[in-house]
Design a protein around this motif. Sequence first.
Motif, PDB file in Angstrom:
ATOM      1  N   MET A 121       0.974  -1.202  -0.045  1.00 21.94           N
ATOM      2  CA  MET A 121      -0.109  -0.029  -0.098  1.00 21.94           C
ATOM      3  C   MET A 121       0.795   1.431   0.017  1.00 21.94           C
ATOM      4  SD  MET A 121      -2.967  -0.940  -0.379  1.00 21.94           S
ATOM      5  CE  MET A 121      -3.603   0.700  -0.434  1.00 21.94           C
ATOM      6  N   ALA A 122       1.985   1.203   0.418  1.00 16.91           N
ATOM      7  CA  ALA A 122       2.770   2.396   0.668  1.00 16.91           C
ATOM      8  C   ALA A 122       3.173   2.681  -0.988  1.00 16.91           C
ATOM      9  CB  ALA A 122       4.242   2.130   1.563  1.00 16.91           C
ATOM     10  N   TRP A 135      -0.117   4.114  -2.744  1.00 26.01           N
ATOM     11  CA  TRP A 135      -0.106   5.660  -2.171  1.00 26.01           C
ATOM     12  C   TRP A 135       1.116   6.444  -2.670  1.00 26.01           C
ATOM     13  CZ3 TRP A 135      -4.435   7.380  -0.928  1.00 26.01           C
ATOM     14  CH2 TRP A 135      -5.315   6.653  -0.485  1.00 26.01           C
ATOM     15  N   VAL A 167      -0.217   7.206  -6.266  1.00 21.87           N
ATOM     16  CA  VAL A 167      -1.369   8.349  -5.994  1.00 21.87           C
ATOM     17  C   VAL A 167      -0.644   9.720  -5.954  1.00 21.87           C
ATOM     18  CG1 VAL A 167      -3.085   9.212  -4.562  1.00 21.87           C
ATOM     19  CG2 VAL A 167      -3.057   6.919  -4.867  1.00 21.87           C
ATOM     20  N   ASN A 168       0.185   9.858  -5.018  1.00 19.93           N
ATOM     21  CA  ASN A 168       1.205  11.208  -4.658  1.00 19.93           C
ATOM     22  C   ASN A 168       1.793  11.594  -6.057  1.00 19.93           C
ATOM     23  OD1 ASN A 168       0.076  11.058  -2.071  1.00 19.93           O
ATOM     24  ND2 ASN A 168       2.172  10.318  -1.286  1.00 19.93           N
ATOM     25  N   GLU A 185      -6.756   8.195  -6.829  1.00 16.88           N
ATOM     26  CA  GLU A 185      -6.643   8.166  -5.373  1.00 16.88           C
ATOM     27  C   GLU A 185      -8.038   7.403  -4.549  1.00 16.88           C
ATOM     28  OE1 GLU A 185      -6.565  11.287  -1.442  1.00 16.88           O
ATOM     29  OE2 GLU A 185      -6.813  12.035  -3.598  1.00 16.88           O
ATOM     30  N   VAL A 210      -7.664   3.811  -4.608  1.00 12.91           N
ATOM     31  CA  VAL A 210      -6.540   3.317  -3.682  1.00 12.91           C
ATOM     32  C   VAL A 210      -6.954   3.149  -2.309  1.00 12.91           C
ATOM     33  CG1 VAL A 210      -4.120   3.504  -2.654  1.00 12.91           C
ATOM     34  CG2 VAL A 210      -4.733   3.779  -5.279  1.00 12.91           C
ATOM     35  N   GLN A 211      -7.958   4.267  -2.095  1.00 18.15           N
ATOM     36  CA  GLN A 211      -8.261   4.347  -0.750  1.00 18.15           C
ATOM     37  C   GLN A 211      -9.377   3.303  -0.637  1.00 18.15           C
ATOM     38  OE1 GLN A 211      -7.990   6.619   1.918  1.00 18.15           O
ATOM     39  NE2 GLN A 211      -9.009   4.874   2.599  1.00 18.15           N
ATOM     40  N   GLN A 250      -7.507   0.440   0.555  1.00 18.41           N
ATOM     41  CA  GLN A 250      -7.098   0.644   1.793  1.00 18.41           C
ATOM     42  C   GLN A 250      -8.129   0.136   2.744  1.00 18.41           C
ATOM     43  OE1 GLN A 250      -3.515   1.921   2.762  1.00 18.41           O
ATOM     44  NE2 GLN A 250      -4.503   0.523   4.513  1.00 18.41           N
TER      45      GLN A 250
END
Length: 232
Positions: free
Chosen positions: A185-186, A189, A192-193, A199, A202-203, A206
């Motif tokens: 997940m890191a 994310w 996403v960044n 986003e 991915v959320q 999560q």
Amino acid sequence: RFAAWALAGERELYELLIRGLVSQAEFAARREAFFGEVDADLAFIEEKNRPSWTPEPERERLRRIAAKTFVDHHGASRPLLSDRELECLLVQKGNLTHDERAEIQSHVVHSFDILKQIPFTEDLRGIPEFASKHHEKLNGSGYPHGLRAADLPMQARILAAVDVYEALTAQDRPYKPPMSNEKAMAILWAEVNEGAMDEEVVQTIQTLIDQGEIGAHVKADDGSALDEQFRF
């Protein structure tokens, strides 16, 4: 090859000692330093022969090692590493060369060519498009066409994120160990960044992980264990 290099180097040092060109103390010091170099270089090659990030100083060290030579059983001088081996070891990220990555990435095009021949019903007609875009990214850094957000439907965005998560956490990949949910997940994310992944998608992944719906220990219909399965 490293053993042959070590043997030849040691023989040269003994010849210097026998001819009186070095003292016993100097011979011992040079021999220890030489074998230290051999061991360190071999250990470094073994370390870099696994998928990892390879910064430029380490890539330069690989080039220096490759330039060293050993004498084979025919008496010919040969480099410690072949051109192909050096190319593979110089891969900066992951474990695929440029040509290997291009070949693997072509699977998206093949998928579309196969799927577009299937007479899908009206409600499923988007499947070839969704499948063909699951490696595209919102910021245009994906493949095969470098599409951007406006060209990527939600179905393709979902496939893109789930595909990466599955690839990172799968337990049945012979070329790498599975990654934990946290590390996977890191990476998502980070995508996403960088503006590469959606986003909201991915959320959602999560949230499903946090709720135990993904990466849970579940049972198949016959009662056998199915580790790391999706359970939407």
